[in-house]
Design a protein around this motif. Sequence first.
Motif, mmCIF file in Angstrom:
data_model
loop_
_atom_site.group_PDB
_atom_site.id
_atom_site.type_symbol
_atom_site.label_atom_id
_atom_site.label_comp_id
_atom_site.label_asym_id
_atom_site.label_seq_id
_atom_site.Cartn_x
_atom_site.Cartn_y
_atom_site.Cartn_z
ATOM 1 N N ASP A 188 0.799 -1.215 0.000
ATOM 2 C CA ASP A 188 0.000 0.000 0.000
ATOM 3 C C ASP A 188 0.838 1.274 0.000
ATOM 4 N N VAL A 215 -11.556 -1.422 -6.027
ATOM 5 C CA VAL A 215 -11.330 -0.240 -5.215
ATOM 6 C C VAL A 215 -12.691 0.485 -5.092
ATOM 7 N N ASP A 216 -13.099 0.644 -3.868
ATOM 8 C CA ASP A 216 -14.396 1.292 -3.645
ATOM 9 C C ASP A 216 -15.527 0.548 -4.363
ATOM 10 N N GLY A 217 -15.431 -0.744 -4.400
ATOM 11 C CA GLY A 217 -16.465 -1.581 -4.966
ATOM 12 C C GLY A 217 -16.454 -1.631 -6.491
ATOM 13 N N LYS A 218 -15.452 -0.960 -7.116
ATOM 14 C CA LYS A 218 -15.405 -0.946 -8.574
ATOM 15 C C LYS A 218 -14.136 -1.641 -9.066
ATOM 16 N N THR A 220 -10.855 -2.302 -11.061
ATOM 17 C CA THR A 220 -9.818 -1.518 -11.763
ATOM 18 C C THR A 220 -8.952 -2.511 -12.567
ATOM 19 N N GLY A 242 -5.645 1.882 -2.222
ATOM 20 C CA GLY A 242 -6.930 1.623 -1.565
ATOM 21 C C GLY A 242 -7.650 0.394 -2.067
ATOM 22 N N GLN A 244 -9.375 -3.113 -2.075
ATOM 23 C CA GLN A 244 -10.124 -3.879 -1.061
ATOM 24 C C GLN A 244 -10.111 -5.374 -1.367
ATOM 25 N N ASN A 269 -10.168 -11.111 -0.670
ATOM 26 C CA ASN A 269 -10.206 -9.795 -0.041
ATOM 27 C C ASN A 269 -8.891 -9.442 0.614
#
Lengths: 270, 189
Positions: A188, A215-218, A220, A242, A244, A269
């Motif tokens: 990170d 990242v943030d549920g989307k 990449t 960031g 996840q 995860n």
Amino acid sequence: MDIKDYISSGVLESFVLGIASEQERREIECLSSIYPEIQQSLDELSEVMESFAYTLATEPPAHLKTKILEAIVDEAQEPLLQPLNEVKPTPTQQEVQPAAMTVSKPNRPWLAAASLAALVALTVVFFINQNNQQQELIALQEKVNTSEQFNTELNDLNSWLAHSRTKKIQLKGTENQPEAEVAVFWNDLTQDVAFKVGNLPALASDKDYQLWAIVDGKPTDMGVMDYKNALAEIVQGGKVAGAQAFAITIEPKGGSKNPTLTAMVVVGNV
Amino acid sequence: MLILSHAAANTEQLIKSVRNGDQVAFATLYDNYSPALYGVVSQIVKSDAVAEDVIQDAFVNIWKKFHSYDSAKGTIFTWMLNIARNKAIDSLRKTKRMGEVEIQDSASNVGIRDSRSTQLNENTIGVRALVEKLQPEQQVILEYIYFQGYTQQEVSDELNVPLGTVKSRVRIAMRELRKVFKTTLLFWI
């Protein structure tokens, strides 16, 4: 061998008189062709015998000449045995002596040609060899370079993997591919991502495995993967902050803009 | 010297022609060398009739084997002389074997003896003058070896003389002959 002793030994006289043994004859044949002194002595002794024969000269009867010339009309001259390997027939009687013996000489033009060919061949082999060696040297140097580079990369990778901020995320097989398994590494701090394939089934040639970071549920895009590489591989230009979760989907060759979720094989995860 | 080298050139040309199968050249070769060959053969076989057969046999052989003559090994005359002499000695040995079987009482044997003595009378003037310059023991050696085709061992057995002595006598006889011919040649020139 002392040539003078040989000449005065009396063996040349025996030869000229035709009473030398077979072995002596062969020896003289050989030596006279090597030592001019021996040939000269033989010539002198032969001359003595010729002179001696002249003193005995008697005119043969005239009809003898006619008879002989008639006899040779039907007689073909025998060719000299030329080839080196051909076996000379053993003379049936105590035939022709000194002067009649002939030594067939090796085929020198052939030898010269063969020698030249051998030399040319050797030279060519030498140059080809040298050329090959040079190419081998270049290849070896390339290997060394690659190896050094690889070693550096590996050291870097090891350092990175061992970094306190690098996390290992184990991606587990989905229902589609329960056995599939891939390890993803993410730092990170540096935001670099790496992966190591544990088990991924082989794909059709028109398909690719594609790595996604969530990242943030989307999702990449992290690029398509060389899944056959057994070693851990850093995803080039695939920094992510960031993250996840990470997931891998099967996509058409070259990858997709958006993941086909139905074709997801592993997910994990952070 | 000019004449000699001219003769040598002629001989060379003659040899080349015979090598090419030229029978006319062979006839010339016969003219040049047959008297000497016939003389030697007659001395060996001691019979005109046998000498004729031997000479014919020898010349046919010379024609057939002409390609085996190597000028590097010696003169054409020496080569031909050796062929003729060997044929004569072969013939003499055959006659001797037959003579042993017939136990000396046949007319043919007497015939040979007669013809031998005739031959000796005809030919010996030159030879005798020559050979008389040699020691008797050398003359005997020459007779046995050159005219009867004895080996040195056979001479040693026949004369009951050690082989080494025979060998040295042969050597000396040849040396003496050489001296004789050198002097004779000087006289001629």
